[in-house]
Write a protein that holds these residues in place. Structure first.
Motif, PDB file in Angstrom:
ATOM      1  N   TYR A   1       0.871  -1.072   0.028  1.00 12.39           N
ATOM      2  CA  TYR A   1       0.081  -0.001  -0.033  1.00 12.39           C
ATOM      3  C   TYR A   1       0.665   1.287  -0.050  1.00 12.39           C
ATOM      4  O   TYR A   1       1.844   1.243   0.569  1.00 12.39           O
ATOM      5  CB  TYR A   1      -0.974   0.068   1.333  1.00 12.39           C
ATOM      6  CG  TYR A   1      -1.815  -1.009   1.301  1.00 12.39           C
ATOM      7  CD1 TYR A   1      -1.723  -2.280   1.574  1.00 12.39           C
ATOM      8  CD2 TYR A   1      -3.300  -0.859   0.509  1.00 12.39           C
ATOM      9  CE1 TYR A   1      -2.750  -3.312   1.877  1.00 12.39           C
ATOM     10  CE2 TYR A   1      -4.307  -1.469   0.799  1.00 12.39           C
ATOM     11  CZ  TYR A   1      -4.036  -2.828   1.360  1.00 12.39           C
ATOM     12  OH  TYR A   1      -5.049  -3.711   1.298  1.00 12.39           O
TER      13      TYR A   1
ATOM     14  N   GLN B   1       0.792   5.537   0.884  1.00 12.75           N
ATOM     15  CA  GLN B   1      -0.001   6.497   1.793  1.00 12.75           C
ATOM     16  C   GLN B   1       0.798   7.736   1.779  1.00 12.75           C
ATOM     17  O   GLN B   1       1.994   8.098   2.072  1.00 12.75           O
ATOM     18  CB  GLN B   1      -0.037   6.012   3.255  1.00 12.75           C
ATOM     19  CG  GLN B   1      -0.878   7.064   4.170  1.00 12.75           C
ATOM     20  CD  GLN B   1      -0.767   6.748   5.869  1.00 12.75           C
ATOM     21  OE1 GLN B   1       0.240   6.291   6.176  1.00 12.75           O
ATOM     22  NE2 GLN B   1      -1.753   6.815   6.246  1.00 12.75           N
TER      23      GLN B   1
ATOM     24  N   ASN C   1      -1.313  12.503   5.500  1.00 15.03           N
ATOM     25  CA  ASN C   1      -2.781  12.816   6.017  1.00 15.03           C
ATOM     26  C   ASN C   1      -3.740  12.104   4.906  1.00 15.03           C
ATOM     27  O   ASN C   1      -5.099  12.439   5.000  1.00 15.03           O
ATOM     28  CB  ASN C   1      -3.203  14.205   6.166  1.00 15.03           C
ATOM     29  CG  ASN C   1      -2.149  14.797   7.172  1.00 15.03           C
ATOM     30  OD1 ASN C   1      -2.137  14.366   8.309  1.00 15.03           O
ATOM     31  ND2 ASN C   1      -1.349  15.874   6.750  1.00 15.03           N
ATOM     32  N   GLN C   2      -3.473  11.015   4.519  1.00 11.80           N
ATOM     33  CA  GLN C   2      -4.637  10.240   3.631  1.00 11.80           C
ATOM     34  C   GLN C   2      -4.705   8.997   4.000  1.00 11.80           C
ATOM     35  O   GLN C   2      -3.421   8.364   4.704  1.00 11.80           O
ATOM     36  CB  GLN C   2      -4.139  10.572   2.204  1.00 11.80           C
ATOM     37  CG  GLN C   2      -4.103  11.950   1.489  1.00 11.80           C
ATOM     38  CD  GLN C   2      -4.122  11.856  -0.067  1.00 11.80           C
ATOM     39  OE1 GLN C   2      -4.336  10.771  -0.596  1.00 11.80           O
ATOM     40  NE2 GLN C   2      -3.440  12.996  -0.550  1.00 11.80           N
ATOM     41  N   GLY C   3      -5.516   8.178   3.522  1.00  8.10           N
ATOM     42  CA  GLY C   3      -5.778   6.771   3.865  1.00  8.10           C
ATOM     43  C   GLY C   3      -4.729   6.034   2.794  1.00  8.10           C
ATOM     44  O   GLY C   3      -3.991   6.804   2.212  1.00  8.10           O
ATOM     45  N   LEU C   4      -4.804   4.645   2.761  1.00  9.03           N
ATOM     46  CA  LEU C   4      -4.055   3.888   2.127  1.00  9.03           C
ATOM     47  C   LEU C   4      -4.667   3.319   0.763  1.00  9.03           C
ATOM     48  O   LEU C   4      -5.681   3.158   0.612  1.00  9.03           O
ATOM     49  CB  LEU C   4      -3.729   2.460   3.014  1.00  9.03           C
ATOM     50  CG  LEU C   4      -2.515   2.500   3.863  1.00  9.03           C
ATOM     51  CD1 LEU C   4      -2.974   3.566   5.105  1.00  9.03           C
ATOM     52  CD2 LEU C   4      -2.340   1.050   4.751  1.00  9.03           C
TER      53      LEU C   4
ATOM     54  N   LEU D   1      -4.197   0.724  -2.436  1.00 14.16           N
ATOM     55  CA  LEU D   1      -3.571  -0.430  -2.727  1.00 14.16           C
ATOM     56  C   LEU D   1      -2.595  -0.280  -4.248  1.00 14.16           C
ATOM     57  O   LEU D   1      -3.054   0.099  -5.021  1.00 14.16           O
ATOM     58  CB  LEU D   1      -4.505  -1.645  -3.048  1.00 14.16           C
ATOM     59  CG  LEU D   1      -4.015  -2.889  -3.401  1.00 14.16           C
ATOM     60  CD1 LEU D   1      -3.413  -3.606  -2.278  1.00 14.16           C
ATOM     61  CD2 LEU D   1      -5.178  -3.909  -3.679  1.00 14.16           C
TER      62      LEU D   1
ATOM     63  N   PHE E   1       3.793   0.794   2.934  1.00  8.88           N
ATOM     64  CA  PHE E   1       3.495  -0.392   3.638  1.00  8.88           C
ATOM     65  C   PHE E   1       3.437  -1.612   2.938  1.00  8.88           C
ATOM     66  O   PHE E   1       2.449  -1.763   2.007  1.00  8.88           O
ATOM     67  CB  PHE E   1       2.257  -0.023   4.458  1.00  8.88           C
ATOM     68  CG  PHE E   1       2.413   1.112   5.436  1.00  8.88           C
ATOM     69  CD1 PHE E   1       1.719   2.369   4.954  1.00  8.88           C
ATOM     70  CD2 PHE E   1       2.979   1.085   6.712  1.00  8.88           C
ATOM     71  CE1 PHE E   1       2.101   3.434   6.018  1.00  8.88           C
ATOM     72  CE2 PHE E   1       3.124   2.352   7.469  1.00  8.88           C
ATOM     73  CZ  PHE E   1       2.695   3.411   7.055  1.00  8.88           C
TER      74      PHE E   1
END
Lengths: 114, 118
Positions: free
Chosen positions: A36, A38, A41-44, A46, A90
């Motif tokens: 992933y 990122q 300040n954002q989500g993940l 894919l 990640f």
């Protein structure tokens, strides 16, 4: 139990250079493996995943990863880094027996130098 | 497709108050939602898993009475941090998984909620 180790919390490359982010996993059953990305300040998001089948997986933005069972690795690569690739990456693992719960590595921050 | 939203994106609250964070799947039915927290410069730690219509399953070490999770519909899960304290300040991220198609095969993550407790 499953776990993920990402070697190198920070990686810096020059724009146009090869990107290599390392991920090793531990799992007692066949793993599902994910990368992933990122942004601050954002989500993940894919990038790619391996479940079964072909061990070389191609993802978005030119990234790819190869599942090597013998080395318990799932390293992420990109032939030529772009400035926009600067982000946190990640690696994660899940298994059917874990109810598809994701276990994340500690992350690798990629910096791209102009 | 497979978009997950979170609201609010940022919240600042006083110590002792409760804060509710919403997680919505916008274009698919989320049979399972996951809640994570992420401390600065650290990885995501799974807090709990919730299935629609049933009680959430909490990970070891997560206080279920402090972090109340409700998954009342196939498109909405909420996380309520009760009696928040400064150590609860963190980035909370939800993800959702559906029952068919692409949403069945992977988790889709929301953009996260930054909670700051003063």
């Amino acid at each position: 139990a499953q776990s993920v180790t990402q070697l190198g919390s920070h990686v810096s490359v020059s724009e146009g250079a090869l990107v290599l982010l390392r991920c090793n996993y531990s799992s007692s059953v066949p793993p599902y493996l994910f990368w992933y990305v990122q942004y601050p300040n954002q989500g993940l998001q894919l990038l790619l995943k391996y479940t079964t089948g072909a061990t070389l997986v191609k993802g978005i933005n030119g990234f790819e990863a190869e599942f090597k069972k013998s080395e318990t690795s799932f390293h992420l690569t990109k032939p030529s880094a772009h400035m926009s690739d600067a982000a946190e990456y990640f690696c994660a693992v899940s298994t059917k027996s874990s109810g598809d719960k994701l276990t994340f590595g500690t992350g690798t921050r990629l910096a791209v130098r102009p | 497709g497979a978009v997950v939203s979170q609201h609010p994106s940022r919240v600042i609250c006083k110590s002792g108050t409760s804060v509710k964070i919403e997680c919505r799947s916008l274009d698919f039915q989320a049979t399972t939602m996951f809640w994570y927290r992420q401390f600065p410069k650290q990885s995501l730690m799974l807090m709990a898993t919730s299935n629609e219509g049933s009680k959430a399953t909490y990970e070891q070490g997560v206080e279920k009475d402090k972090f109340l999770i409700n998954h009342a519909s196939l498109t909405l899960s909420t996380l309520t941090v009760t009696s928040a304290h400064p150590e609860d300040s963190s980035f909370y991220i939800c993800s959702a998984r559906g029952r068919t198609g692409r949403s069945y095969n992977e988790q889709f993550f929301g953009p996260g909620t930054r909670l700051t407790v003063l």
